[in-house]
Write a protein that holds these residues in place. Structure first.
Motif: not given
Length: 161
Positions: A40-53
């Motif tokens: 769950f948390f790695p997926a959230i981090v990945g989504l946040i990174m994708f959006v901010t990128g």
């Protein structure tokens, strides 16, 4: 055509986020939609990174002049010079110092346990990166440690080293 160098940070962050997301999705016997699962948390981090990128990429794309608009290059106009992103010796020293702080955190982690090590890391990081007063620095560091403790130790029952 936009310069690749200015667009690279956003693209790189988006590519790394896709790797993190693929690893989170590929975990066995876990669901990225279940907050108690390990992915769950790695997926959230990945989504946040994708959006901010993506936001970083789009902002740089809008702000970077095209090849046809090179009139401002080489000028001595202080307004133009203040908008360029150049690193000087002080910036490189700060990056090296922060790298040493991360290495120090990893070294002292098994010695004094997670929470005191994290507190020291946060205090020194905020001091060097932000330069705020000691009072605000200590309050933010303590607040972050309490949030980490209650969120992970009490709510998710995760044992820290």
């Amino acid at each position: 055509m936009k310069t690749l160098k200015s667009l690279l940070p956003g693209l790189l962050m988006m590519m790394i986020s896709l790797i993190v997301l693929s690893q989170a999705i590929g975990m066995d016997d876990t669901s990225i939609l279940d907050p108690a699962s390990g992915s769950f948390f790695p997926a959230i981090v990945g989504l946040i990174m994708f959006v901010t990128g993506g936001v970083t990429f789009l902002q740089e794309r809008r702000s970077t002049p095209s090849d046809g608009n090179t009139e401002t290059e080489g000028t001595n106009d202080p307004d133009v010079a203040s908008t360029t992103n150049t690193f000087d010796k002080k910036d490189y020293q700060l990056v090296l110092l922060y790298y040493c702080l991360v290495i120090g955190f990893v070294v002292i982690l098994p010695i004094i346990s997670f929470f005191p090590a994290a507190f020291l890391f946060l205090v020194t990081s905020i001091f060097f990166l932000k330069g705020v007063s000691w009072r605000i620095n200590l309050l933010v560091s303590l607040g972050a440690i309490f949030v980490i403790y209650f969120l992970f130790s009490e709510l998710f029952n995760i044992v820290f080293p």
